[in-house]
Design a protein around this motif. Sequence first.
Motif, PDB file in Angstrom:
ATOM      1  N   ASN A   1      20.049   5.122 -15.912  1.00 54.65           N
ATOM      2  CA  ASN A   1      19.391   4.541 -15.180  1.00 54.65           C
ATOM      3  C   ASN A   1      17.568   5.347 -15.114  1.00 54.65           C
ATOM      4  O   ASN A   1      17.859   6.353 -15.932  1.00 54.65           O
ATOM      5  N   ASN A   2      16.720   4.845 -14.831  1.00 52.78           N
ATOM      6  CA  ASN A   2      15.748   4.767 -14.717  1.00 52.78           C
ATOM      7  C   ASN A   2      15.198   4.790 -13.017  1.00 52.78           C
ATOM      8  O   ASN A   2      15.354   3.945 -12.141  1.00 52.78           O
ATOM      9  N   SER A   3      14.366   5.499 -12.420  1.00 49.19           N
ATOM     10  CA  SER A   3      14.753   5.892 -11.393  1.00 49.19           C
ATOM     11  C   SER A   3      12.802   6.149 -11.393  1.00 49.19           C
ATOM     12  O   SER A   3      11.913   6.083 -11.244  1.00 49.19           O
ATOM     13  N   PHE A   4      12.744   5.251  -9.761  1.00 42.35           N
ATOM     14  CA  PHE A   4      11.560   4.621  -8.939  1.00 42.35           C
ATOM     15  C   PHE A   4      11.217   4.985  -7.902  1.00 42.35           C
ATOM     16  O   PHE A   4      12.206   4.834  -6.731  1.00 42.35           O
ATOM     17  N   TYR A   5      10.648   5.582  -7.110  1.00 39.31           N
ATOM     18  CA  TYR A   5      10.163   5.960  -5.355  1.00 39.31           C
ATOM     19  C   TYR A   5       9.157   5.456  -4.976  1.00 39.31           C
ATOM     20  O   TYR A   5       8.207   5.015  -5.373  1.00 39.31           O
ATOM     21  N   TYR A   6       9.737   5.277  -3.746  1.00 34.58           N
ATOM     22  CA  TYR A   6       8.339   4.544  -2.438  1.00 34.58           C
ATOM     23  C   TYR A   6       8.818   5.219  -1.188  1.00 34.58           C
ATOM     24  O   TYR A   6       9.862   5.477  -1.005  1.00 34.58           O
ATOM     25  N   THR A   7       7.459   5.221  -1.279  1.00 34.83           N
ATOM     26  CA  THR A   7       7.156   5.820  -0.029  1.00 34.83           C
ATOM     27  C   THR A   7       6.442   5.519   1.021  1.00 34.83           C
ATOM     28  O   THR A   7       4.739   4.997  -0.194  1.00 34.83           O
ATOM     29  N   GLY A   8       5.915   5.522   2.430  1.00 30.05           N
ATOM     30  CA  GLY A   8       4.624   5.179   2.970  1.00 30.05           C
ATOM     31  C   GLY A   8       4.580   4.195   2.879  1.00 30.05           C
ATOM     32  O   GLY A   8       5.561   3.183   2.610  1.00 30.05           O
ATOM     33  N   GLY A   9       2.469   3.161   3.080  1.00 32.79           N
ATOM     34  CA  GLY A   9       3.067   2.169   3.349  1.00 32.79           C
ATOM     35  C   GLY A   9       2.787   1.666   4.396  1.00 32.79           C
ATOM     36  O   GLY A   9       2.761   2.045   5.632  1.00 32.79           O
ATOM     37  N   PHE A  10       2.372   0.513   4.805  1.00 34.83           N
ATOM     38  CA  PHE A  10       1.635  -1.485   6.088  1.00 34.83           C
ATOM     39  C   PHE A  10       2.324  -1.741   5.901  1.00 34.83           C
ATOM     40  O   PHE A  10       2.759  -2.832   5.415  1.00 34.83           O
ATOM     41  N   ASP A  11       2.955  -2.194   7.101  1.00 33.98           N
ATOM     42  CA  ASP A  11       3.636  -3.891   6.802  1.00 33.98           C
ATOM     43  C   ASP A  11       2.503  -4.615   7.717  1.00 33.98           C
ATOM     44  O   ASP A  11       3.589  -5.596   8.096  1.00 33.98           O
ATOM     45  N   GLY A  12       1.381  -4.048   7.841  1.00 38.29           N
ATOM     46  CA  GLY A  12       0.450  -5.102   8.705  1.00 38.29           C
ATOM     47  C   GLY A  12       0.480  -5.044  10.367  1.00 38.29           C
ATOM     48  O   GLY A  12      -0.733  -5.266  10.932  1.00 38.29           O
ATOM     49  N   SER A  13       1.904  -4.346  11.030  1.00 42.54           N
ATOM     50  CA  SER A  13       1.022  -3.975  11.831  1.00 42.54           C
ATOM     51  C   SER A  13       1.529  -1.893  12.255  1.00 42.54           C
ATOM     52  O   SER A  13       1.400  -1.481  13.273  1.00 42.54           O
ATOM     53  N   SER A  14       2.040  -1.301  11.970  1.00 40.29           N
ATOM     54  CA  SER A  14       2.448   0.469  11.782  1.00 40.29           C
ATOM     55  C   SER A  14       3.231   0.963  10.728  1.00 40.29           C
ATOM     56  O   SER A  14       3.192   0.025   9.432  1.00 40.29           O
TER      57      SER A  14
ATOM     58  N   GLY B   1       0.900  -1.201   0.203  1.00 44.78           N
ATOM     59  CA  GLY B   1      -0.254  -0.325  -0.404  1.00 44.78           C
ATOM     60  C   GLY B   1       0.582   1.217   0.206  1.00 44.78           C
ATOM     61  O   GLY B   1      -0.048   2.478   0.806  1.00 44.78           O
ATOM     62  N   ALA B   2       2.114   1.425  -0.593  1.00 46.83           N
ATOM     63  CA  ALA B   2       2.753   2.267  -0.531  1.00 46.83           C
ATOM     64  C   ALA B   2       2.556   3.192  -1.446  1.00 46.83           C
ATOM     65  O   ALA B   2       1.533   2.651  -2.519  1.00 46.83           O
ATOM     66  N   ALA B   3       2.948   4.545  -2.016  1.00 49.24           N
ATOM     67  CA  ALA B   3       2.884   5.000  -2.867  1.00 49.24           C
ATOM     68  C   ALA B   3       4.666   5.491  -3.640  1.00 49.24           C
ATOM     69  O   ALA B   3       5.503   5.292  -3.294  1.00 49.24           O
ATOM     70  N   GLY B   4       4.549   5.840  -4.859  1.00 48.53           N
ATOM     71  CA  GLY B   4       5.252   5.826  -5.491  1.00 48.53           C
ATOM     72  C   GLY B   4       5.183   5.833  -7.294  1.00 48.53           C
ATOM     73  O   GLY B   4       3.811   5.460  -7.824  1.00 48.53           O
ATOM     74  N   GLY B   5       6.158   4.873  -7.402  1.00 53.25           N
ATOM     75  CA  GLY B   5       5.976   4.488  -9.164  1.00 53.25           C
ATOM     76  C   GLY B   5       7.462   5.467  -9.909  1.00 53.25           C
ATOM     77  O   GLY B   5       7.919   6.311  -9.506  1.00 53.25           O
ATOM     78  N   ARG B   6       6.476   5.947 -11.468  1.00 55.71           N
ATOM     79  CA  ARG B   6       7.657   6.718 -11.944  1.00 55.71           C
ATOM     80  C   ARG B   6       6.502   7.037 -12.563  1.00 55.71           C
ATOM     81  O   ARG B   6       6.108   6.597 -13.388  1.00 55.71           O
ATOM     82  N   ASP B   7       6.938   8.027 -13.368  1.00 47.79           N
ATOM     83  CA  ASP B   7       6.485   9.609 -14.493  1.00 47.79           C
ATOM     84  C   ASP B   7       7.243   8.911 -15.440  1.00 47.79           C
ATOM     85  O   ASP B   7       9.067   9.516 -15.148  1.00 47.79           O
ATOM     86  N   ILE B   8       7.247   8.665 -16.639  1.00 49.19           N
ATOM     87  CA  ILE B   8       7.528   7.935 -17.855  1.00 49.19           C
ATOM     88  C   ILE B   8       8.313   9.854 -18.184  1.00 49.19           C
ATOM     89  O   ILE B   8       9.029   9.354 -19.685  1.00 49.19           O
TER      90      ILE B   8
END
Length: 752
Positions: free
Chosen positions: A182-195, A161-168
């Motif tokens: 290199n292409n950059s992808f971003y990854y932030t937030g999310g849930f691990d089942g407990s926090s 459930g994180a947010a991110g990805g890549r704008d082409i």
Amino acid sequence: MAQGCFLRLFFLFLALCSAVHSQSVPPLQWLNITNLLQGSAKPIALKDAVIGYDSDSSTVVIFGGESSSGIPQSVTYLLDTQSLSWVTANSPTGLTTAPPARSGAVSGDDFAASNRHGFIVIGGKGNNNEPLSDVWEFDYGNQFWTQVTITPSDGPSARWGAAGGRDIRSSSITDPVIPGPNNSFYYTGGFDGSSLEPLSNVWRLNISGVLSSNNPTSVSGSWQEITINNFNSLSTQNLSGTMVMDSVAVYGGCATTSTTNNSCATQNAYSLDIDTRTSTDPNNCPAPRFGAVMTPNLNSVSATSTQVMLLLGTFNSSLWSDDSGLDNGEVDFWDVGAGTWIRVIPSGDPGSSASHPTPREGSAAVSSAAPIFGNTSGTYSDTLIFGGRDLSGNYLDEVWVLRAYNGAVTSSNTKWAGFGDGTLQTGVNASGTGVDVEFITTCATAISSGSSSASSSSSSQSGSATSSPKPSGSSKPESSVSTYDTSTVHKAALTQTDPVPAEPPRTFEVVNRPPRVRRMPIDRAPMSSLRDIDWLQRRRSLNTADALDYALTENQRSRERALLSTSAVPNTPNHLSPTPEIPDANGIVLHILLQSSILGLAIISLIKLWSSSLVGFIVFLIWTVAFYITLVVLAWNGKPKLSILAVILTRLRAKPAATAQEVNQYLASQSPPLSAPDHYAFPQGSGPYYHEPPFQAVSTDLSHGDLLSVETDEDDDEDEDARQQRIESEMARREIVTVTVPRRKLLIANPS
């Protein structure tokens, strides 16, 4: 202070002008192509799947997702957008390995010249609610999966459930560890089942290497952590997010780790700028969303490079009202650069039983700057949306297209140049004739208060406003302090309910009270002079009597002082209230220049709006009239203190000072005259127990401590014994009898 107020109003006018001119969006139409797609390899109904699109091979890929039984899937579905057929992946021999089953992953297309033409999938929720952190890439050309080798192995924690990805549209970068391109992808937030993970910790994944059937395992990547300054907000579950250039855009979701539904969703919106490492959050406008989908607006004609589209999702209609927008396929445009929102309702599909998609959560979406379906040279851009779960809990396998035609519409001109004969078309070859966009000019509103955070809501179970940005770098914590509903409607409703009976007060009874004569209360008229106060009461406290002398004397002689005083200002309720003053020479010049500039700009703006936007002209004219009415009303009441207009109006509204003839007429009407030796006549018929002390006019200057009467100085010359003797003799002369009553003991029969 006045100058600062004028400047703020001036900039507000400019913001209004820019808002009127900035409400431009492409002509939009919803198209339902579910029944137009053929083939036996169609996907099952899914929620929280990932989706990608490759224009070179005309292929849409859908992977993972959660089935109606709640189980994550690992099947790959391919759609040929030219033949409108679902096809099975034709992987090379020995390259049939697929990623583990998952849902709620982050994805994005990875196009790097001739080196790679793939689709990246990061993390997600696996079987038994296991959070994942692995990275996989799908090769569009050869239709196989390969796991990306991460070097070094340090990276973000497993989550879904994180947010991110890549704008082409983002350009490639140079990575210090992995050679390019290199292409950059971003990854932030999310849930691990407990926090919940913090949004301030953004991870950047740099992908490099060659992907082909001859070299399937050479793709590598490296993680780099980026911290957003002065930002500490946690992620939310079932949020919507996307990349717009090099910024992460996030909206809605539930800021809780417990079981979630659309009643807990928020209106929280954040834009995380990776280059400057700062965050901004616009004013809230759409209804809170749960499980919505967000994608960049890639239409090349009317879109800015920083505009995203918020689509679908659900919200609790018992908590929020969105003017039935989401029920009618509402699309919300958020310019993350300007911090503004525009709410619109696109035209529907005339060939479908449902002209627009119903509210749903967990859909997958992918946008293209060119047509995905139909004529590849068409003058439009497509956004493809698949799956989701509706308000009734049904999992969906529908495929919708949101088509943005190459044009621009505004709230004052909702028909674009290609409107044609006004007949809406259906199917993948729809050209935009008859497309008419409806603008929603207000923001969603909460139906009831009582929660400090914005509760979210889904469109009816029974869903442009333009808002300005807030200061950046602030989080939106959830408050645990309950508030009370103090609205007028709530108070009125309370009057219709029966009041809760209060507990009777506890009483007691005195059993040995002696008999006594009850006297009826005597209504006393308000005291207007010192003769209405008995002498003994006034003699008990000389300080109190002195203050009372002054107060009552002022009450009796207030009008006399107003007439006799040449400096008094008639009709001024409070002589201590500030009087407007003329500014100094520099202030006069500044005020005149400022007001002239505002008036000139208002006139120029009105002329410009008259020729470009009638709605803008009317709105701005109302603002201008309201501004000058407010200015006159404030000046009429003497505000601000330094104001030319306030001084002029104060002098115009003032009455002329009393003439000598009016003063003499008033004094002659007084009985007894002011020149009499005893201004206050001895009371007649009131008995001998009233006394008037010597009269003395009291200064109105309140800045030198307590006021003194003539009796104070007289009494200060006596010692205590002499004073007591004089009081006793006076009481004897007036035949006052002092009766001492012995104290009685009261017995209480019911002390409880």
